[in-house]
Design a protein around this motif. Structure first.
Motif, PDB file in Angstrom:
ATOM      1  N   UNK A   1     -16.904   7.652  -9.381  1.00 27.04           N
ATOM      2  CA  UNK A   1     -17.003   6.929  -8.110  1.00 27.04           C
ATOM      3  C   UNK A   1     -17.112   7.905  -6.939  1.00 27.04           C
ATOM      4  N   UNK A   2     -16.383   9.021  -7.017  1.00 23.16           N
ATOM      5  CA  UNK A   2     -16.434  10.031  -5.960  1.00 23.16           C
ATOM      6  C   UNK A   2     -17.825  10.662  -5.894  1.00 23.16           C
ATOM      7  N   UNK A   3     -18.412  10.922  -7.058  1.00 24.32           N
ATOM      8  CA  UNK A   3     -19.765  11.501  -7.104  1.00 24.32           C
ATOM      9  C   UNK A   3     -20.773  10.562  -6.441  1.00 24.32           C
ATOM     10  N   UNK A   4     -20.654   9.273  -6.736  1.00 27.56           N
ATOM     11  CA  UNK A   4     -21.561   8.292  -6.136  1.00 27.56           C
ATOM     12  C   UNK A   4     -21.338   8.190  -4.629  1.00 27.56           C
ATOM     13  N   UNK A   5     -20.088   8.210  -4.199  1.00 33.13           N
ATOM     14  CA  UNK A   5     -19.778   8.148  -2.765  1.00 33.13           C
ATOM     15  C   UNK A   5     -20.349   9.366  -2.054  1.00 33.13           C
ATOM     16  N   UNK A   6     -20.261  10.533  -2.686  1.00 32.23           N
ATOM     17  CA  UNK A   6     -20.805  11.755  -2.079  1.00 32.23           C
ATOM     18  C   UNK A   6     -22.326  11.649  -1.951  1.00 32.23           C
ATOM     19  N   UNK A   7     -22.981  11.128  -2.984  1.00 34.90           N
ATOM     20  CA  UNK A   7     -24.429  10.960  -2.954  1.00 34.90           C
ATOM     21  C   UNK A   7     -24.867  10.010  -1.846  1.00 34.90           C
ATOM     22  N   UNK A   8     -24.030   9.008  -1.574  1.00 36.03           N
ATOM     23  CA  UNK A   8     -24.347   8.029  -0.535  1.00 36.03           C
ATOM     24  C   UNK A   8     -23.900   8.490   0.856  1.00 36.03           C
ATOM     25  N   UNK A   9     -23.308   9.686   0.931  1.00 43.48           N
ATOM     26  CA  UNK A   9     -22.869  10.217   2.218  1.00 43.48           C
ATOM     27  C   UNK A   9     -21.589   9.582   2.744  1.00 43.48           C
ATOM     28  N   UNK A  10     -20.831   8.983   1.869  1.00 38.70           N
ATOM     29  CA  UNK A  10     -19.576   8.340   2.268  1.00 38.70           C
ATOM     30  C   UNK A  10     -18.451   9.374   2.139  1.00 38.70           C
ATOM     31  N   UNK A  11     -18.346  10.244   3.130  1.00 35.47           N
ATOM     32  CA  UNK A  11     -17.445  11.392   3.084  1.00 35.47           C
ATOM     33  C   UNK A  11     -15.987  10.969   2.958  1.00 35.47           C
ATOM     34  N   UNK A  12     -15.563   9.983   3.731  1.00 31.26           N
ATOM     35  CA  UNK A  12     -14.168   9.540   3.679  1.00 31.26           C
ATOM     36  C   UNK A  12     -13.817   8.941   2.319  1.00 31.26           C
TER      37      UNK A  12
END
Length: 110
Positions: free
Chosen positions: A25-36
């Motif tokens: 989930x963190x990898x996907x959030x990083x890819x989407x630019x969701x830093x927080x």
């Protein structure tokens, strides 16, 4: 609605699965630019990993490397639960707490 299990109630196998799920989930959030979101998920994975370690393996007065923070060292003053309280070597000597899963023995390779 499913009730989430506490990390302290999970088996090692369940914790490993939870860590893998959080990292994905963190990898996907990083890819989407969701830093927080990325930062929160990473911290949850670190905490889940702490539950697989034995606090007795960490000694008061010992110096450890900090995972993810190269060339920064942490001296443990005391342990409380799954947190090591102490200070970073070098700069200002202010007390902080780190999950034990963030600490690596100096003897380990980089």
């Amino acid at each position: 609605m499913t009730e989430e299990k506490r990390y302290s109630d999970m088996t090692e196998h369940e914790l490993r699965g939870e860590i893998a799920r959080l990292k994905e989930k963190a990898r996907k959030a990083e890819q989407l630019g969701m830093v927080n979101e990325f930062a929160v998920l990473e911290r949850k994975a670190i905490m889940a990993a702490a539950y697989m370690l034995d606090p007795a393996d960490f000694k008061k007065g010992e110096v450890y490397r900090i995972e993810g923070d190269p060339n920064v060292y942490f001296q443990v003053d005391y342990l409380k639960g799954l947190f090591a309280w102490g200070h970073r070597m070098g700069g200002k000597k202010h007390t902080e707490a780190l999950p034990i899963s963030m600490l690596r023995p100096l003897k380990e390779g980089k």
